[in-house]
Design an enzyme around this catalytic site. Sequence first.
Site, short mmCIF file in Angstrom:
data_model
loop_
_atom_site.label_atom_id
_atom_site.label_comp_id
_atom_site.label_asym_id
_atom_site.label_seq_id
_atom_site.Cartn_x
_atom_site.Cartn_y
_atom_site.Cartn_z
CD GLU A 123 -4.36 3.15 -5.88
OE1 GLU A 123 -4.54 4.38 -5.97
OE2 GLU A 123 -3.70 2.62 -4.96
CB SER A 166 -0.85 0.04 1.27
OG SER A 166 -1.50 -1.17 1.46
CG HIS A 194 -2.94 -0.73 -3.41
ND1 HIS A 194 -3.46 0.53 -3.25
CD2 HIS A 194 -2.99 -1.33 -2.18
CE1 HIS A 194 -3.80 0.70 -1.97
NE2 HIS A 194 -3.53 -0.42 -1.32
CG ASN A 229 -3.49 4.48 0.71
OD1 ASN A 229 -4.65 4.61 1.09
ND2 ASN A 229 -2.88 3.31 0.65
#
Length: 652
Positions: free
Chosen positions: A442, A409, A430, A480
């Site tokens: 992702e 991540s 991801h 993120n």
Amino acid sequence: MAEMRFSQSVSARLEGGVLVVAIDNPPVNALSAHVRSGLIAALDHAASAAEIIGLVISGAGRTFIGGADIREFGTPPVGPSLPDVIDRIEAFEKPVICAVTGAALGGGCEVALACHGRIAGETATFGLPEVKLGIVPGAGGTQRLPRLIGTIAAIDLIGTGRAAKADETVALGLADAVVADPLTAAVAAVRDNAGRPLRRTGGMNVPAADSAAIDMAATTIIAKSRGQSAPAEAVRLVRAAGSLGLEQCLAEERATFLRLRDSTEAAALRHVFFAERAAGKVETLADVAPRRIDTVGVVGTGLMGSGIAVSALTSGYRVIALEQTREAAASGHERIAGLLDKTVQSRRLTAEARDACLARLETTAEAKNLATADLVVEAVFDDLSVKTALFRTLDGIVAPDAILATNTSYLDPDRIAAATADPSRVVGLHFFSPANVMRLVEVVDCAKTAPDVLASALAFVNRLGKLAVVCGVTEGFIGNRIFSAYRREAEFMVEDGALPHQIDAALEAYGFPMGIFAVNDMAGLDIAWARRKRQAATRDPAERYVEIADRLCEAGRLGRKTGLGWYAYANGERTVDPAVTAVIDAARAKKDIVPRAFTAEEIMDRLLTAMVDEGKALLAEGIAARPGDIDLVMINGYGFPAHKGGPMFAAQ
Ligand code: T1G
């Protein structure tokens, strides 16, 4: 049999007195203006030709009709309108039967509803997904569907926008039959109905239903709409079908459709629709063939690993799941089997399919068993030394053309790739938790990822039925990184005077299922705390830093899992905790900050601005390819309300 052409996309042939009409408007036979005029021309021809006893309407290719042409929305209207076509079909003197192969959605379903009979092929699906576009059916769907299947079932189908498979539509009374050869059956149905009274859906009464049950169905839909207006409007129109006249209701439906079509909400959802179709498309990969992937290795069978394994199994892959010990491998097998059982219980998988999945699953503590994997996805603890050691090991086991994917991540996948002899076969995948449920992946295009490795990763994610968004390498990738930016902004506002529950309330009123502080509590505050501690040595002292979260963690408040975080969770209930307010007051006092009031509007403006500014940086750095990709990540991974279109769209 000579072909007759009625427009660039509508043609027909005569079969024993039956005019078999085919719509051929790739890619999905949308009801573009030339399709509508072609259908009217075919009806005119059939009306004037005595030898023609009736019509069959069909779609060329694997779709019946994918709906109105969404690309025409917002452009000047071109006649005939879809309601004109629908009314003409329903009122037609000779039988009109549709032969449905593939999707009959939106206006396509409304065309079917206006026909005097509906024959479904085995691949047929029927649905009125307009609410997913922020609109309501605009050509009679809210009035004709309840007449055929009843108010409650109609509220469910139209309110959710889901598509029903062929068997269910026969059970509901929408389709008359499911057959292997719908075209032949439809021609026969025309012959059977010729010269007999025709079943005109609009002329039928809405079957009586228990009003309490109707209320329940309506409440269920509205409760799930998260502030979006179209579902409630659709429910209102379907309910009216049972009490007001058809013409009056059709006029009200059309007016509602036109009003919603031009709304910001509908524009937002159209943006999302086309963004999804564009996502995962990389121009440079147009002629690049993906590698063949039949066997997928998954390293680690914890929460993420078991979810990834289940996704691969239910998509038909053979899966080899690796754990550190035999015991861990056995409990990993149990965890995966448990998730599959849950999928059967929720009727998203048959028991036979589950058994087939288990037959394709191997769990092991022997890394060498991964030698036959075409792709290996690691989902081990998010620590650089753990991951690089693992990739070094895998490098010596898997075939030279096997692909290695990291589910990290926050770590730098380029540094993980550098631990292998061939970084070109490394890519980031991801997933989001729970990986067997969350749609978003992702796909991280690392510095040395080979084009066919990226193409293979995209093909893999598509086959999982998930939404692939390509991004470059940066800490936190797209999602993120934006999440960190607006969390930072949220914490600034807390330090300046807002309270966590006020910020969460603003986000939830905006349409997020849960506010950011509640999300942090659910994920656990310790993960971000560990990262902040890692970054402390290199943090710019001039940069504003809010210590409140650190104080909470030091006090053992790590979120839901400890019963205390930004909130308290007595009996699982989220409650505002004065102890947190005291921590916040102390932090403000330490910086001599005099708290001030924040309106919900200002809170949302600041959070959106933080998201958009970070989004613009991601575009400028080439990490994200399109604003739409950023919107999709925030909608599908971070709860951003789809009917707002995502931060980049909303900012427009
Ligand atoms: N209009 C225009 N383009 C469409 C379209 C549509 N209705 N549906 C799909 N496309 C394009 C899409 O953008 C993509 O383009 C290509 O077709 C393939 O799509 C009065 C007003 C039918 C199940 O909501 O759900 O009717 O990217 O990748 O996976 O009440 O498309 O290649 O350039 O999705 O095979 C209601 C929308 C409209 C259905 C096929 N209908 N479409 O899935 O292909 S509103 C819908 C779908 C309405 C009336 C109202 C799916 C599909 P490109 P795809 P697919």
